[in-house]
Design a protein around this motif. Sequence first.
Motif, short mmCIF file in Angstrom:
data_model
loop_
_atom_site.label_atom_id
_atom_site.label_comp_id
_atom_site.label_asym_id
_atom_site.label_seq_id
_atom_site.Cartn_x
_atom_site.Cartn_y
_atom_site.Cartn_z
N ALA A 406 -34.76 -17.45 -49.47
CA ALA A 406 -35.81 -17.88 -50.03
C ALA A 406 -35.50 -19.10 -51.08
O ALA A 406 -36.29 -20.18 -51.18
N ASP A 407 -34.43 -19.02 -51.85
CA ASP A 407 -33.84 -20.06 -52.66
C ASP A 407 -33.51 -21.25 -51.99
O ASP A 407 -33.54 -22.54 -52.63
N SER A 408 -33.12 -21.25 -50.66
CA SER A 408 -32.36 -22.40 -49.90
C SER A 408 -33.58 -22.89 -49.23
O SER A 408 -33.37 -24.18 -48.56
N ALA A 409 -34.81 -22.19 -48.92
CA ALA A 409 -35.63 -22.62 -47.84
C ALA A 409 -36.61 -24.01 -48.41
O ALA A 409 -36.68 -24.01 -49.52
N LYS A 410 -37.20 -24.49 -47.75
CA LYS A 410 -38.16 -25.69 -47.83
C LYS A 410 -39.54 -24.99 -47.38
O LYS A 410 -39.37 -24.16 -46.66
N LYS A 411 -40.49 -25.52 -47.79
CA LYS A 411 -42.03 -25.34 -47.39
C LYS A 411 -42.04 -25.52 -45.84
O LYS A 411 -41.54 -26.67 -45.28
N GLY A 412 -42.46 -24.66 -45.08
CA GLY A 412 -42.58 -24.69 -43.60
C GLY A 412 -41.44 -23.99 -42.74
O GLY A 412 -41.57 -23.94 -41.79
N ASP A 413 -40.56 -23.75 -43.60
CA ASP A 413 -39.32 -23.07 -42.97
C ASP A 413 -39.87 -21.60 -42.16
O ASP A 413 -40.85 -21.30 -42.93
N THR A 414 -39.40 -21.24 -41.16
CA THR A 414 -39.35 -20.09 -40.50
C THR A 414 -38.10 -19.33 -40.46
O THR A 414 -37.06 -19.72 -40.64
N MET A 415 -38.40 -17.89 -40.06
CA MET A 415 -36.81 -17.39 -39.98
C MET A 415 -37.04 -16.00 -38.89
O MET A 415 -38.04 -15.82 -38.64
N VAL A 416 -35.90 -15.67 -38.23
CA VAL A 416 -35.95 -14.28 -37.43
C VAL A 416 -34.72 -13.87 -38.03
O VAL A 416 -33.61 -14.17 -38.42
N VAL A 417 -35.04 -12.38 -37.98
CA VAL A 417 -33.46 -11.57 -38.50
C VAL A 417 -33.29 -10.64 -37.14
O VAL A 417 -34.19 -10.12 -36.56
N ALA A 418 -32.00 -10.53 -36.69
CA ALA A 418 -31.54 -9.91 -35.59
C ALA A 418 -30.74 -8.67 -36.01
O ALA A 418 -29.82 -8.76 -36.90
N TYR A 419 -31.35 -7.64 -35.74
CA TYR A 419 -32.57 -7.37 -35.08
C TYR A 419 -33.17 -6.15 -36.01
O TYR A 419 -32.54 -5.23 -36.45
N GLY A 420 -34.43 -6.38 -36.55
CA GLY A 420 -35.02 -5.11 -37.44
C GLY A 420 -34.68 -5.66 -38.64
O GLY A 420 -34.73 -6.86 -39.16
N PRO A 462 -36.86 -20.97 -35.08
CA PRO A 462 -36.98 -20.64 -36.52
C PRO A 462 -35.84 -21.41 -37.13
O PRO A 462 -34.64 -21.85 -36.63
N THR A 463 -36.30 -21.71 -38.34
CA THR A 463 -35.18 -22.58 -39.20
C THR A 463 -33.99 -21.68 -39.43
O THR A 463 -32.90 -22.34 -39.33
N TRP A 464 -34.20 -20.67 -39.78
CA TRP A 464 -33.04 -19.68 -40.37
C TRP A 464 -32.96 -18.49 -39.29
O TRP A 464 -33.93 -18.02 -38.81
N PHE A 465 -31.79 -18.25 -38.88
CA PHE A 465 -31.42 -16.93 -38.01
C PHE A 465 -30.66 -16.06 -38.86
O PHE A 465 -29.35 -16.56 -39.10
N ILE A 466 -30.86 -14.99 -39.29
CA ILE A 466 -29.91 -14.06 -39.99
C ILE A 466 -29.45 -12.89 -39.01
O ILE A 466 -30.20 -12.38 -38.19
N VAL A 467 -28.20 -12.84 -39.07
CA VAL A 467 -27.39 -11.64 -38.09
C VAL A 467 -26.90 -10.81 -38.92
O VAL A 467 -25.93 -10.54 -39.46
N LEU A 468 -27.79 -9.66 -38.81
CA LEU A 468 -27.39 -8.22 -39.75
C LEU A 468 -26.95 -7.22 -38.82
O LEU A 468 -26.12 -6.30 -39.04
N ASN A 469 -27.43 -7.29 -37.42
CA ASN A 469 -26.82 -6.47 -36.51
C ASN A 469 -26.20 -7.33 -35.49
O ASN A 469 -26.49 -8.46 -35.35
N GLY A 470 -25.27 -6.97 -34.68
CA GLY A 470 -24.63 -7.71 -33.67
C GLY A 470 -25.52 -8.40 -32.73
O GLY A 470 -26.43 -7.72 -32.46
N VAL A 471 -25.10 -9.56 -32.38
CA VAL A 471 -26.35 -10.11 -31.38
C VAL A 471 -26.49 -9.27 -30.02
O VAL A 471 -27.38 -9.53 -29.55
N ASN A 472 -25.16 -8.70 -29.65
CA ASN A 472 -25.33 -7.83 -28.51
C ASN A 472 -25.85 -6.20 -28.93
O ASN A 472 -25.23 -5.53 -27.96
N SER A 473 -26.19 -5.87 -29.91
CA SER A 473 -26.58 -4.56 -30.18
C SER A 473 -27.56 -4.01 -29.34
O SER A 473 -28.28 -4.73 -28.68
N TRP A 474 -27.42 -2.72 -28.81
CA TRP A 474 -28.15 -2.38 -27.62
C TRP A 474 -27.99 -2.90 -26.43
O TRP A 474 -28.74 -2.91 -25.47
N ASP A 475 -26.82 -3.64 -26.15
CA ASP A 475 -26.75 -4.47 -24.98
C ASP A 475 -27.62 -5.48 -24.73
O ASP A 475 -27.97 -5.70 -23.60
N ILE A 476 -28.31 -5.96 -26.02
CA ILE A 476 -29.50 -6.82 -25.77
C ILE A 476 -28.66 -8.39 -25.16
O ILE A 476 -29.49 -9.00 -24.34
#
Length: 526
Positions: A406-420, A462-476
């Motif tokens: 939130a502190d680093s983003a600009k107006k209009g930015d979007t995000m996705v969190v992988a996964y959940g 999305p402008t931002w992509f957050i990796v909290l779980n491994g990209v291949n979690s659940w063999d996704i």
Amino acid sequence: MDSALADRGAVPGPARRFDPSYDERVTRRVLWVICAAVVAVRSVFVAQPIRSDEGGYLYVARNWAPGEGEFVYGDFHVDRPPVLMAFFGLAALWEDDAAIRVITIPVVVAIVLATAHAAGLLAGPVATRWAAVVTAALMCSPAISADQADSVMFALLFVTGSIAALLYGWWAGGLRATVAWGLAAGVLAAAAPLAKQNFVDAVVFAGVLIAVSALRHRSSRKRLGVLAAGFAGGTVVAAAALAAWALLEGVPAEAMWADVMVFRVEAGQVLAASHHSAPMERARLLVLAAVTSGAVPVVVTWSAWLLRRRRTLRAEHWALFALLGCSTTGIVLGGSYWLDYLQALAPGAGLAAGLVIAGGGGGRRLMRGLALWTAVASLMAVATTTIAYQTSPRLWYPQLIGGWVADSAKKGDTMVVAYGNTQVMEAADLPTPYPYLWSLPMRTLDPEQQRFERLLEGPARPTWFIVLNGVNSWDIDDDGRLRSLLEKHYEPAATICGYDVLVRADVERRLAAVPSCDSTRLVARL
């Protein structure tokens, strides 16, 4: 209860009343103390970080647009009924995420009081006190995730209210009062599955109580029929209210059915086909929590007490047996075995404790000890989690990461969190172009990640992509396609507390300073 009906000739009229006494005055004082304790304990939870489901529901509630998007509540898929989302919609009126935890305080107080009054109607003031102790202890225990605001808790508000109203109607003196209480019980019973789909516990309790009473006391069938008619009418009222809401909001019935009911079946199939190691580990933890919290020992002790009286079981015993059976079935068939499932046992365990202790005979002393154990175990769990939140920075990482974005983003930015981990999105307060906020909807409705891949390849990624779980979690991402897209279109922005935050390679952002993950400074900052 059947014996009381028989004593008065099963004629509709004034029900048994416990005369005002010293015992009842003590009971009122005890209830005040227990309710004050609930308020004090749950106030501690308000200062703790919200979890994934809470964050996701709040995020959807803040973007509430039923009938205007692809799904029931707008642009995001949520498989929960509208009554639950209404509570989060209320919390979303405040900016502070803690508002949803504040709302749980009166909710749990109401659950405790409803269960206590139901126990009192069944067995008197002694039952009232002990039912309140057990119910309050379980509904405040972090050991069964009762520190969080979840669908089980809100469903229990209606289950316990329905049971109490039904019992008032069962003992009502006149037919008008009987039908009124039955109507209220029916409305509340039907509202429970509108908070969590499988909570038909109050309907089961009412059906067994009325059916067994009618079979044993033919002369009371008219009054019981009136109670049943009122109850049925109440369920119709609740269904009509749901239909009216959907019509006014422009939500198609088929969309609600697909999102709230069909999805649960499809998701169950996905869970059944998945690796079972995580659910089985959670199941073992759930069994441990069920025992150490005191919930299962109370139910087992009540069952043994009931078995010794199997030849003289009354209608309320059969109804409570059915209630606990329904709750247990829901826990076993839940599939994911989250700890909050165990909260479903709280009202039944409270009623069971009250009946055994007030009923006298064998098991009374043991049940008192178990009731006290539930209280001690709950306080120990509260103390343990409070210390953990103050000393373990990991529990605060999602809020810290979301705040940094939130502190680093600009107006209009979007995000996705992988996964959940949707509490990150709630903390960042940025929109997302991907409608599946949790991993299970993604694995069920976008199983090949085709929609996700199109998003990452397109201009709306999305402008931002957050990796909290491994990209291949659940063999996704077992074929590496998602990782390739991320490497192509994103670059590292920061690593916060060991988790990668990516930003689109074609944008420039002035990044905030990476915060410290030291526990003392972290808790003070948040």
